[in-house]
Design an enzyme around this catalytic site. Structure first.
Site, PDB file in Angstrom:
ATOM      1  N   SER A  52      34.671  15.054  66.995  1.00  0.00           N
ATOM      2  CA  SER A  52      35.809  14.157  66.855  1.00  0.00           C
ATOM      3  C   SER A  52      36.222  13.655  68.242  1.00  0.00           C
ATOM      4  O   SER A  52      35.418  13.045  68.941  1.00  0.00           O
ATOM      5  CB  SER A  52      36.950  14.862  66.127  1.00  0.00           C
ATOM      6  OG  SER A  52      37.926  13.946  65.707  1.00  0.00           O
ATOM      7  N   ASP A 109      34.265   9.339  56.246  1.00  0.00           N
ATOM      8  CA  ASP A 109      35.239   9.769  57.243  1.00  0.00           C
ATOM      9  C   ASP A 109      36.250   8.654  57.482  1.00  0.00           C
ATOM     10  O   ASP A 109      35.874   7.516  57.777  1.00  0.00           O
ATOM     11  CB  ASP A 109      34.516  10.114  58.549  1.00  0.00           C
ATOM     12  CG  ASP A 109      35.406  10.835  59.552  1.00  0.00           C
ATOM     13  OD1 ASP A 109      36.637  10.800  59.400  1.00  0.00           O
ATOM     14  OD2 ASP A 109      34.847  11.428  60.497  1.00  0.00           O
ATOM     15  N   HIS A 163      35.691  13.722  57.214  1.00  0.00           N
ATOM     16  CA  HIS A 163      35.786  14.095  58.621  1.00  0.00           C
ATOM     17  C   HIS A 163      35.380  15.549  58.859  1.00  0.00           C
ATOM     18  O   HIS A 163      34.833  15.884  59.899  1.00  0.00           O
ATOM     19  CB  HIS A 163      37.216  13.878  59.109  1.00  0.00           C
ATOM     20  CG  HIS A 163      37.367  13.944  60.590  1.00  0.00           C
ATOM     21  ND1 HIS A 163      36.779  13.043  61.451  1.00  0.00           N
ATOM     22  CD2 HIS A 163      38.043  14.825  61.384  1.00  0.00           C
ATOM     23  CE1 HIS A 163      37.086  13.350  62.696  1.00  0.00           C
ATOM     24  NE2 HIS A 163      37.852  14.432  62.684  1.00  0.00           N
TER      25      HIS A 163
END
Length: 732
Positions: A580, A666, A705
């Site tokens: 991320s 995501d 995600h």
């Protein structure tokens, strides 16, 4: 060369120049067309990347299977959680071998203990055995049944009404973090309404009377912006909008104080918060503001009862970068927080993280020397209200150099015990019960590791790297004892260096069953606690965001150099990993110091930050301006971000082997960022097509995600990534 393995041809994304111009700066983006998620050409490209990755990693499949079986063999697949007492019930979950999801259950607390909640014996959880049903056991939700027919499944809410009669639960079956809320009766004498509310954010909050639930919806940019009140038995059209946040830089959430005395709505940007309260005895009433927002001031509010009077304990950063705690009468606050009675003063070397208030004790969470800790202050019910009613916070001490500790699940405000957790890189997670009257600790559970795990076979320690500006950056290290002996003998060992460094998020020492597959192959595992994270306090975070963001990247490089210079590892044995915002770190490091690493793994990586932050219509972009800066309206910010944005700074040079992992659904870091990054690396770098340093993209086509759902699927994904790491680092 005769007999050499054939390297398959890598996918080549078509170049379709797209001109982007801001502040007189022009960037030509050849791969922006990949943003069209539904275009056949985009799907074809992603499938081609997956096929290429499968082909290039086919040789690691035996190792991948081996690691998967190791993870599975160490996990007690048929297991249960430690029961938690709440409102006359013990709640727990069960997992079963071969099933991906938990079953959530409860049993009643014996009547004599419900009648006398102060009896410590009533807080000893029942013995729950795998596969053995307890008398009166009730299954509330079977995740396996609910996931049937779906490639992805996640719970976004699981909340039982205060009277124990109704379950409110929400699920996501796409991976896009949009949930559908439903209700289920848990009482045979009560029929829950057959209602369904779709498209909500995670989480729900019950009113004390069990008649209302409060939930949050999102705007077109997927920002949580509106709180709704739903009365059971009515339609969604009848729901009341109780709070709306129009400022696009703010998120909102709804909850309640630990005492359940007040319902709360918190509105917050990255740098400012505002809290609204409502007496839970009046759930249909109007929320009132504790203190109006003031830019740059963050605060949260906890409710305590001292000397029979309601008090607010407010954790804030007004004039206190590392936060302080003050107290005031419960109600709206019309003074500067700095004028209120202090409870926990500000310290430069301690980051105060908040206070939990119970009937008998206050629990202070704080961070010191890059470790999360907590301390206790007993409350004297016979005292009068005011500062004199408080005593002293006493730290809860542990005997390991590196550890993570903090309160666990404690839903009962008036419990005579406090449950807390403890663990480290070498000690599996433990759950303790602390008797508040005596201070006695009782170990309720230690995470069981099958196969004869012995913590004495592993060591952990803290190192400190020196950054270019002289700042000392902490590094946490864990490895097998045999690996440490090899280092002492002068051998350089394969090493995985992990980093994150954003949002004031701290990467704390924690045990991992899966990580043993790396350590047992002679790898060292290191965490670089770089600026931009929260390990060393608020200023640590401030020195790694907006116009100081490059410190995050250079700190990581300096940590890597420290590991090399001290003889622990070598560049041809060092792999970096981040996900991320940590994936942004990986992309920046790949450009800054490619020669320091043999491989870089970037999971759902934020590698095209400038493009995304320039698009306020994208999910969450405006909120992110407080973290990264606003390049849309500031030339200075634009130029600064352009100087480090991984996608835009790819050069014609050799890069390490790269594995990028993303998910099609995501909503936090769109798949297009790693897809474009990989496409440009292939076109520009001088090493992307080599068998030794391939650039690989794996896109999960039914995930979000957090990656795939289901524990077996997650183990398989971890095994794939670890097998790549082991082979790339040259571990045995």
């Amino acid at each position: 060369m005769t007999g050499a393995p054939r390297v398959p041809a890598a996918p080549r994304a078509e170049r379709r120049p797209h001109r982007r111009e801001h502040h007189g700066r022009v960037f030509v983006d050849d791969y922006e067309w990949l943003r069209d998620k539904d275009a056949p050409a985009t799907r074809e490209y992603l499938e081609a990347e997956n096929a290429y990755t499968d082909a290039m990693t086919a040789g690691q499949k035996p190792l991948e299977d081996e690691v998967y079986e190791e993870i599975r063999s160490r996990v007690k697949e048929t297991d249960m959680s430690v029961p938690v007492r709440a409102a006359g019930w013990w709640y727990f979950s069960r997992t079963s071998e071969g099933l991906s999801y938990a079953r959530h259950c409860r049993v009643p607390v014996p009547r004599e203990f419900v009648a006398d909640p102060g009896d410590p014996a009533g807080w000893v959880p029942p013995e729950v055995s795998p596969g053995v049903e307890l008398p009166g056991e009730q299954m509330l939700l079977d995740g396996n049944a609910e996931a049937e027919g779906h490639e992805y499944f996640a719970l976004g809410a699981f909340s039982v009404s205060h009277d124990g009669r109704v379950l409110a639960w929400a699920t996501d079956t796409e991976g896009d973090e949009r949930y559908t809320l439903r209700f289920r009766s848990l009482d045979p004498d009560y029929t829950a309404p057959d209602e369904e509310i779709s498209g909500i954010a995670a989480g729900v909050t019950w009113s004390r009377d069990g008649q209302y639930v409060f939930y949050v919806t999102v705007d077109e940019a997927w920002r949580p912006d509106t709180v709704w009140r739903h009365r059971l038995g009515t339609t969604r059209d009848d729901d009341d909008e109780v709070f709306h946040e129009p400022d696009e830089s703010y998120w909102i959430g709804v909850g309640e104080t630990r005492s359940e005395k007040y319902l709360q709505i918190a509105a917050g940007s990255k740098i400012t918060t505002e809290v609204w309260c409502l007496d839970s005895a009046d759930p249909a009433g109007e929320f009132w503001c504790v203190r109006p927002r003031e830019e740059g001031v963050e605060y949260d509010v906890e409710h305590a009862v001292v000397g029979g009077l309601d008090r607010f304990l407010i954790t804030h950063n007004a004039g206190s970068p590392n936060f302080a705690v003050v107290e005031a009468p419960a109600g709206p606050v019309d003074r500067d927080f700095r004028e209120l009675d202090p409870l926990v003063p500000h310290r430069d070397d301690v980051r105060v993280e908040g206070v939990d208030a119970f009937a008998r004790v206050l629990v202070l969470g704080y961070r010191e020397q890059a470790l999360p800790r907590f301390s206790l202050m007993p409350l004297d019910p016979a005292s009068t209200a005011g500062v004199e009613a408080y005593s002293v916070f006493t730290p809860v001490e542990f005997d390991e150099e590196l550890f993570t500790s903090g309160p666990g699940s404690n839903p009962e405000w008036d419990a005579p015990v406090l449950r807390f957790g403890f663990g480290s890189f070498v000690t599996p997670g433990r759950i303790y019960s602390l008797a508040l009257a005596t201070g006695e600790r009782t170990l309720l559970r230690e995470q069981e590791v099958l196969g004869g795990y012995d913590p004495a076979g592993y060591v952990q320690r803290r190192d400190w790297a020196t950054a270019g500006d002289g700042t000392l950056v902490p590094i946490s290290l864990v490895m097998a004892v045999d690996t440490a002996a090899r280092i002492d003998a002068g051998e350089k060992v394969p090493t995985l260096l992990y980093g994150y460094g954003s949002y004031e998020t701290s990467i704390d020492p924690a045990f991992s069953v899966a990580r043993l597959s790396l350590l047992d192959r002679g790898m060292a595992y290191a965490v670089a606690h770089v600026r931009g994270g929260g390990e060393m306090g608020r200023l640590w975070y401030e020195q790694g965001k907006t116009l100081t963001k490059r410190n995050t990247f250079t700190d990581f490089v300096d940590c890597a150099r420290h590991l090399v210079d001290t003889g622990l590892t070598a560049p041809d044995r060092l792999v970096a990993e981040g996900g991320s915002a940590g994936g942004l770190l990986m992309g920046a490091v790949a450009n800054l110091a490619p020669d320091l690493f043999v491989g870089i793994q970037a999971v759902v990586p934020f590698v095209d930050p400038l493009t995304s932050i320039l698009m306020p219509e994208l999910p969450l972009t405006v909120i992110e301006w407080d973290e990264w800066g606003d390049p849309l309206h500031s030339q200075e910010v634009y130029d600064y971000m352009a100087s480090y944005a991984p996608y835009e700074n790819i050069e014609a040079k050799d890069y390490p082997a790269i594995l990028a992992v993303t998910s099609l659904n995501d909503t936090r870091v769109l798949y297009v960022e790693p897809a474009k990054w990989v496409a440009r690396l292939r076109a520009v770098s001088t090493s992307a097509d080599s068998a030794e340093r391939p650039v690989l993209l794996r896109c999960e086509m039914s995930a979000g995600h957090g990656g795939v759902s289901g524990r077996y699927e997650r183990w398989r994904q971890t095994a794939f990534e670890y097998a790549w790491t082991v082979r790339t680092a040259g571990a045995g």
